[in-house]
Motif scaffolding. Structure first.
Motif, mmCIF file in Angstrom:
data_model
loop_
_atom_site.group_PDB
_atom_site.id
_atom_site.type_symbol
_atom_site.label_atom_id
_atom_site.label_comp_id
_atom_site.label_asym_id
_atom_site.label_seq_id
_atom_site.Cartn_x
_atom_site.Cartn_y
_atom_site.Cartn_z
ATOM 1 N N THR A 28 0.836 -1.203 0.000
ATOM 2 C CA THR A 28 0.000 0.000 0.000
ATOM 3 C C THR A 28 0.871 1.253 0.000
ATOM 4 O O THR A 28 0.603 2.198 -0.754
ATOM 5 C CB THR A 28 -0.926 0.002 1.230
ATOM 6 O OG1 THR A 28 -1.682 -1.217 1.251
ATOM 7 C CG2 THR A 28 -1.887 1.160 1.187
ATOM 8 N N GLU A 29 1.903 1.260 0.829
ATOM 9 C CA GLU A 29 2.824 2.408 0.873
ATOM 10 C C GLU A 29 3.512 2.596 -0.484
ATOM 11 O O GLU A 29 3.640 3.718 -0.980
ATOM 12 C CB GLU A 29 3.881 2.204 1.971
ATOM 13 C CG GLU A 29 3.344 2.344 3.366
ATOM 14 C CD GLU A 29 4.384 1.966 4.427
ATOM 15 O OE1 GLU A 29 5.539 1.626 4.048
ATOM 16 O OE2 GLU A 29 4.046 2.007 5.610
ATOM 17 N N THR A 30 3.933 1.481 -1.072
ATOM 18 C CA THR A 30 4.592 1.543 -2.367
ATOM 19 C C THR A 30 3.631 2.047 -3.434
ATOM 20 O O THR A 30 4.002 2.855 -4.291
ATOM 21 C CB THR A 30 5.136 0.156 -2.754
ATOM 22 O OG1 THR A 30 6.007 -0.312 -1.728
ATOM 23 C CG2 THR A 30 5.890 0.203 -4.072
ATOM 24 N N GLN A 31 2.372 1.576 -3.360
ATOM 25 C CA GLN A 31 1.365 2.022 -4.318
ATOM 26 C C GLN A 31 1.149 3.541 -4.191
ATOM 27 O O GLN A 31 1.058 4.251 -5.200
ATOM 28 C CB GLN A 31 0.062 1.269 -4.070
ATOM 29 C CG GLN A 31 -0.947 1.409 -5.153
ATOM 30 C CD GLN A 31 -2.175 0.538 -4.894
ATOM 31 O OE1 GLN A 31 -2.481 0.170 -3.756
ATOM 32 N NE2 GLN A 31 -2.876 0.204 -5.965
ATOM 33 N N GLU A 32 1.079 4.045 -2.980
ATOM 34 C CA GLU A 32 0.939 5.492 -2.751
ATOM 35 C C GLU A 32 2.159 6.245 -3.287
ATOM 36 O O GLU A 32 2.030 7.292 -3.908
ATOM 37 C CB GLU A 32 0.760 5.791 -1.250
ATOM 38 C CG GLU A 32 -0.641 5.589 -0.732
ATOM 39 C CD GLU A 32 -1.640 6.496 -1.428
ATOM 40 O OE1 GLU A 32 -1.380 7.714 -1.544
ATOM 41 O OE2 GLU A 32 -2.665 5.985 -1.884
ATOM 42 N N GLU A 33 3.322 5.705 -3.024
ATOM 43 C CA GLU A 33 4.564 6.327 -3.509
ATOM 44 C C GLU A 33 4.569 6.367 -5.039
ATOM 45 O O GLU A 33 4.947 7.366 -5.638
ATOM 46 C CB GLU A 33 5.783 5.552 -2.984
ATOM 47 C CG GLU A 33 7.118 6.117 -3.383
ATOM 48 C CD GLU A 33 7.417 7.458 -2.718
ATOM 49 O OE1 GLU A 33 8.271 8.180 -3.278
ATOM 50 O OE2 GLU A 33 6.808 7.801 -1.693
ATOM 51 N N VAL A 34 4.117 5.280 -5.677
ATOM 52 C CA VAL A 34 4.052 5.235 -7.135
ATOM 53 C C VAL A 34 3.087 6.299 -7.649
ATOM 54 O O VAL A 34 3.367 7.000 -8.622
ATOM 55 C CB VAL A 34 3.649 3.826 -7.625
ATOM 56 C CG1 VAL A 34 3.243 3.832 -9.093
ATOM 57 C CG2 VAL A 34 4.786 2.838 -7.405
ATOM 58 N N ARG A 35 1.923 6.458 -6.990
ATOM 59 C CA ARG A 35 0.954 7.484 -7.395
ATOM 60 C C ARG A 35 1.571 8.886 -7.294
ATOM 61 O O ARG A 35 1.407 9.709 -8.189
ATOM 62 C CB ARG A 35 -0.305 7.400 -6.531
ATOM 63 C CG ARG A 35 -1.335 6.478 -7.119
ATOM 64 C CD ARG A 35 -2.686 6.656 -6.414
ATOM 65 N NE ARG A 35 -3.212 5.319 -6.208
ATOM 66 C CZ ARG A 35 -3.503 4.745 -5.056
ATOM 67 N NH1 ARG A 35 -3.358 5.418 -3.941
ATOM 68 N NH2 ARG A 35 -3.944 3.536 -5.000
ATOM 69 N N ALA A 39 2.342 11.432 -10.417
ATOM 70 C CA ALA A 39 1.846 12.811 -10.468
ATOM 71 C C ALA A 39 3.019 13.774 -10.682
ATOM 72 O O ALA A 39 2.927 14.706 -11.493
ATOM 73 C CB ALA A 39 1.092 13.152 -9.178
ATOM 74 N N ALA A 40 4.120 13.536 -9.972
ATOM 75 C CA ALA A 40 5.298 14.381 -10.137
ATOM 76 C C ALA A 40 5.858 14.233 -11.553
ATOM 77 O O ALA A 40 6.274 15.227 -12.181
ATOM 78 C CB ALA A 40 6.369 14.014 -9.107
ATOM 79 N N LEU A 41 5.840 13.015 -12.082
ATOM 80 C CA LEU A 41 6.320 12.774 -13.433
ATOM 81 C C LEU A 41 5.466 13.523 -14.457
ATOM 82 O O LEU A 41 5.995 14.142 -15.381
ATOM 83 C CB LEU A 41 6.314 11.273 -13.743
ATOM 84 C CG LEU A 41 6.715 10.878 -15.174
ATOM 85 C CD1 LEU A 41 8.162 11.282 -15.435
ATOM 86 C CD2 LEU A 41 6.524 9.393 -15.385
ATOM 87 N N ALA A 42 4.152 13.504 -14.273
ATOM 88 C CA ALA A 42 3.265 14.221 -15.196
ATOM 89 C C ALA A 42 3.568 15.721 -15.156
ATOM 90 O O ALA A 42 3.616 16.394 -16.200
ATOM 91 C CB ALA A 42 1.807 13.949 -14.838
ATOM 92 N N GLU A 43 3.798 16.251 -13.966
ATOM 93 C CA GLU A 43 4.134 17.673 -13.828
ATOM 94 C C GLU A 43 5.477 17.981 -14.491
ATOM 95 O O GLU A 43 5.613 18.976 -15.205
ATOM 96 C CB GLU A 43 4.188 18.032 -12.335
ATOM 97 C CG GLU A 43 4.265 19.502 -12.065
ATOM 98 C CD GLU A 43 4.213 19.787 -10.574
ATOM 99 O OE1 GLU A 43 5.118 20.515 -10.122
ATOM 100 O OE2 GLU A 43 3.303 19.289 -9.894
ATOM 101 N N LYS A 44 6.443 17.112 -14.270
ATOM 102 C CA LYS A 44 7.759 17.307 -14.871
ATOM 103 C C LYS A 44 7.688 17.199 -16.404
ATOM 104 O O LYS A 44 8.397 17.912 -17.110
ATOM 105 C CB LYS A 44 8.770 16.292 -14.330
ATOM 106 C CG LYS A 44 9.088 16.442 -12.875
ATOM 107 C CD LYS A 44 9.886 17.682 -12.623
ATOM 108 C CE LYS A 44 10.250 17.774 -11.158
ATOM 109 N NZ LYS A 44 10.864 19.031 -10.817
ATOM 110 N N GLU A 45 6.823 16.304 -16.909
ATOM 111 C CA GLU A 45 6.664 16.188 -18.361
ATOM 112 C C GLU A 45 6.089 17.470 -18.946
ATOM 113 O O GLU A 45 6.506 17.905 -20.023
ATOM 114 C CB GLU A 45 5.773 14.999 -18.712
ATOM 115 C CG GLU A 45 6.483 13.670 -18.604
ATOM 116 C CD GLU A 45 5.586 12.482 -18.919
ATOM 117 O OE1 GLU A 45 4.345 12.639 -18.939
ATOM 118 O OE2 GLU A 45 6.133 11.392 -19.139
#
Length: 139
Positions: A28-35, A39-45
């Protein structure tokens, strides 16, 4: 003996349950971290696309400036060639004029010497002629 076997199995199952809960919590923690990372990746893109557009615009402007500079350089080279040709023409004309001047200078000096020999009385006499002869009119 049944009670000890029961406690052993229970303890083993509780341990497995603890491991599974820990694993689920980690998932669950990893899933949250991936989300969050997505989101950060989309912003950086988005930032990358904006910066890429700015870089492309800058590159396009640089190419335009380069073409303009090359055109100016070509024009100045053409002008320099024309100036060199004009300098050659000017040099030839100067030589011709200096040659003509050198040829005319002795005649000018002779005329100046002749004018110095004219006396005031000679000029006054010419002024009194009502109709001077043709050679006198010429001078």
């Amino acid at each position: 003996h049944y009670a000890s076997l029961f406690h052993e199995k229970r303890s083993s199952l509780e341990e497995q349950q603890l491991h599974l809960r820990t694993g689920l919590r980690k998932l669950t923690e990893t899933q949250e971290e991936v989300r969050r990372l997505q989101a950060a990746l989309a912003e950086k893109e988005k930032e990358l696309q904006e910066k890429q557009k700015l870089a492309n615009d800058k590159l396009e402007q640089m190419m335009i400036d380069k073409q303009e500079a090359e055109a100016k350089r070509d024009a100045s080279e053409k002008l320099a060639t024309e100036i060199i040709a004009q300098e050659g023409d000017i040099r030839k004309r100067r030589e011709h004029v200096e040659h003509d001047l050198a040829a005319a200078l002795p005649a000018l000096q002779e005329a100046e010497a002749s004018v110095k020999n004219i006396k005031k009385t000679d000029l006054e006499q010419l002024m009194h002629f009502p109709n001077p002869p043709e050679p006198v009119k010429l001078t």
